[in-house]
Design a protein around this motif. Sequence first.
Motif, PDB file in Angstrom:
ATOM      1  N   ILE A 157       2.644  -8.506  -6.155  1.00  0.00           N
ATOM      2  CA  ILE A 157       3.782  -7.585  -6.061  1.00  0.00           C
ATOM      3  C   ILE A 157       4.547  -7.535  -7.382  1.00  0.00           C
ATOM      4  N   LEU A 158       4.813  -8.703  -7.928  1.00  0.00           N
ATOM      5  CA  LEU A 158       5.574  -8.771  -9.176  1.00  0.00           C
ATOM      6  C   LEU A 158       4.821  -8.098 -10.328  1.00  0.00           C
ATOM      7  N   GLN A 159       3.511  -8.251 -10.336  1.00  0.00           N
ATOM      8  CA  GLN A 159       2.727  -7.601 -11.377  1.00  0.00           C
ATOM      9  C   GLN A 159       2.811  -6.082 -11.253  1.00  0.00           C
ATOM     10  N   GLU A 214       7.072 -13.375 -14.303  1.00  0.00           N
ATOM     11  CA  GLU A 214       7.302 -13.865 -12.942  1.00  0.00           C
ATOM     12  C   GLU A 214       5.999 -13.865 -12.141  1.00  0.00           C
ATOM     13  N   ALA A 215       5.154 -12.873 -12.400  1.00  0.00           N
ATOM     14  CA  ALA A 215       3.857 -12.824 -11.732  1.00  0.00           C
ATOM     15  C   ALA A 215       2.999 -14.014 -12.142  1.00  0.00           C
ATOM     16  N   GLN A 265       0.824  -1.208   0.000  1.00  0.00           N
ATOM     17  CA  GLN A 265       0.000   0.000   0.000  1.00  0.00           C
ATOM     18  C   GLN A 265       0.860   1.260   0.000  1.00  0.00           C
ATOM     19  N   GLN A 266       2.105   1.119   0.412  1.00  0.00           N
ATOM     20  CA  GLN A 266       3.035   2.253   0.370  1.00  0.00           C
ATOM     21  C   GLN A 266       3.925   2.192  -0.871  1.00  0.00           C
ATOM     22  N   LYS A 267       3.609   1.220  -1.761  1.00  0.00           N
ATOM     23  CA  LYS A 267       4.369   1.017  -3.003  1.00  0.00           C
ATOM     24  C   LYS A 267       5.832   0.676  -2.730  1.00  0.00           C
ATOM     25  N   GLN A 268       6.062   0.007  -1.627  1.00  0.00           N
ATOM     26  CA  GLN A 268       7.407  -0.458  -1.271  1.00  0.00           C
ATOM     27  C   GLN A 268       7.529  -1.917  -1.718  1.00  0.00           C
ATOM     28  N   TRP A 269       7.695  -2.099  -3.012  1.00  0.00           N
ATOM     29  CA  TRP A 269       7.618  -3.438  -3.592  1.00  0.00           C
ATOM     30  C   TRP A 269       8.748  -4.342  -3.121  1.00  0.00           C
ATOM     31  N   ASP A 270       9.950  -3.846  -3.079  1.00  0.00           N
ATOM     32  CA  ASP A 270      11.078  -4.675  -2.643  1.00  0.00           C
ATOM     33  C   ASP A 270      10.928  -5.088  -1.176  1.00  0.00           C
ATOM     34  N   ALA A 271      10.456  -4.158  -0.345  1.00  0.00           N
ATOM     35  CA  ALA A 271      10.246  -4.478   1.070  1.00  0.00           C
ATOM     36  C   ALA A 271       9.149  -5.525   1.228  1.00  0.00           C
TER      37      ALA A 271
END
Length: 218
Positions: free
Chosen positions: A172-174, A181-182, A141-147
Amino acid sequence: MASNYDLQEQEQIALIKHFWNRWGTLISSVALAIVLAVAAYNGWNYWKTQQAGKAAELFDQVALATQQNQSGALAQSLEVLQSSFPSTAQASQASLLAGKYWVDQQDWPAAEKALDWVQRNSQDEGFKALAVLRKAAVHMQQKQWDAALAALDGYNFPYEYRALRDDRRGDILQEQGKTQEAIAAYQAAFAGLDAFTPYRSVVEAKLSALGQSPAKAG
């Protein structure tokens, strides 16, 4: 009269005395150990019942605070519950509930703190798995995809939760634009879900949106 007992009775008494002289101390010790063990077991059960009762009261306070939108009271009751009764199911349940409340309030640090507590302290692997899944959602929700991916990768999910992990990974991958990968993650999620699980249709819809058929998964 020399004796009130006949010879056979005297022999039996002598045999009993001999047996008791040899084994009496051991028998008494074993009997005492059993009595103490039973007392300790009953005491432990009583203590656990008392703990659960007090923890349940605090859980009710947490739940009421979320319903009445009282963030301060929520934090206070949760802190007492976590510190005083950390091994109870109520502490984990209350922390998950508080995490959801703070997500709704978009208080991300508070939500993540509550979920981290569950992952570190809960005695139940299912609660831990839910906490990690929700923590990944907080990062999303914070767009912190790697986290978000790091949260999923940092926990060894029980088998029952791996399909949900793979589904969350696919989301997340999408978002990162890693379509292939998604797709692989969604395929793994679909394969891992029981055929009668309603959520399987949700994963199927995600695959269909990406032009894939679940029949080709694997």
